[in-house]
Design an enzyme around this catalytic site. Sequence first.
Site, mmCIF file in Angstrom:
data_model
loop_
_atom_site.group_PDB
_atom_site.id
_atom_site.type_symbol
_atom_site.label_atom_id
_atom_site.label_comp_id
_atom_site.label_asym_id
_atom_site.label_seq_id
_atom_site.Cartn_x
_atom_site.Cartn_y
_atom_site.Cartn_z
ATOM 1 N N MET A 10 0.840 -1.213 0.000
ATOM 2 C CA MET A 10 0.000 0.000 0.000
ATOM 3 C C MET A 10 0.877 1.267 0.000
ATOM 4 O O MET A 10 0.883 2.019 0.971
ATOM 5 C CB MET A 10 -0.900 -0.018 1.235
ATOM 6 C CG MET A 10 -1.804 -1.243 1.321
ATOM 7 S SD MET A 10 -2.599 -1.437 2.948
ATOM 8 C CE MET A 10 -1.252 -2.084 3.943
ATOM 9 N N THR A 83 2.315 1.687 5.771
ATOM 10 C CA THR A 83 1.499 2.751 5.188
ATOM 11 C C THR A 83 1.102 3.706 6.295
ATOM 12 O O THR A 83 0.992 3.290 7.457
ATOM 13 C CB THR A 83 0.235 2.172 4.533
ATOM 14 O OG1 THR A 83 -0.693 3.238 4.243
ATOM 15 C CG2 THR A 83 -0.467 1.192 5.446
ATOM 16 N N THR A 85 -1.791 6.014 5.807
ATOM 17 C CA THR A 85 -3.235 6.212 5.754
ATOM 18 C C THR A 85 -4.017 5.107 6.454
ATOM 19 O O THR A 85 -4.987 5.379 7.174
ATOM 20 C CB THR A 85 -3.707 6.331 4.295
ATOM 21 O OG1 THR A 85 -3.139 7.515 3.710
ATOM 22 C CG2 THR A 85 -5.225 6.423 4.209
ATOM 23 N N CYS A 196 3.083 10.175 4.418
ATOM 24 C CA CYS A 196 2.746 9.222 3.361
ATOM 25 C C CYS A 196 4.042 8.551 2.966
ATOM 26 O O CYS A 196 5.037 9.239 2.677
ATOM 27 C CB CYS A 196 2.112 9.922 2.168
ATOM 28 S SG CYS A 196 1.868 8.816 0.760
ATOM 29 N N THR A 197 4.046 7.237 2.966
ATOM 30 C CA THR A 197 5.301 6.524 2.736
ATOM 31 C C THR A 197 5.865 6.722 1.337
ATOM 32 O O THR A 197 7.056 6.480 1.113
ATOM 33 C CB THR A 197 5.120 5.021 3.024
ATOM 34 O OG1 THR A 197 3.961 4.533 2.340
ATOM 35 C CG2 THR A 197 4.948 4.777 4.516
#
Length: 230
Positions: A10, A83, A85, A196-197
């Site tokens: 993700m 992730t 989110t 955010c990665t």
Amino acid sequence: MKTIGMIGGMSWESTMAYYRWVNEMVQKKLGKLHSLPCLISSVDFQPLAEMQHNGDWDKAAAFLGAEAQKLEQSGAEAVMLCTNTMHAVADQIENAVSIPLLHIADAASHHVHRHGLTNVVLLGTSFTMEQRFYRDRLASQGIETVIPDAMARERVHKIIFDELCLGITENASRDYLLDVIHSLVNEGSEGVLLGCTELSMLLKQSDLSVPLFDTTKMHAGEAVRFALSG
């Protein structure tokens, strides 16, 4: 070393960075041919992305909770979501297993505190910037987050999903993100948290005069710390 269960995919682009970081860190600490014992469940991101955009968080929580259970049953001694989110459902995932969940916002808080900062720009998907799950976790540890305005949040979200998650890096997008950051830093923010990665694919510390916190690297470091503890 303890075995870490990683829920990735993700996106798979950022999961590659996680795998690289945890193994580089272990080798640096232990030397020789050491690497991290880990189990990776790399999920299909498309259905989860649709759940996000449809607001079906309970379904996403059930899906990822089941993945965490599989990792625990396979021998993982801690689990991590690769992730930012999907930490919106971290509590449900934590409740689905009996092993620790290594929370990405806790790793971020630790590093922001080490720099003595209390006010940082938070960049991420619109879910991460606008919902309270991430910002409240940071606030509970004394860190205030500032987010861009609505138009900028929409553009940042598009850069993540339409470009970075597909492995696309555009100079124009980097320049836009830097303009957003500079504006907020000029208003008083002390650093920038890449919530955010995938954002570390575009932004580096050398791009900025204030501290830049890469959540992928920091979260990987927390996994290594746990694996080597005890």
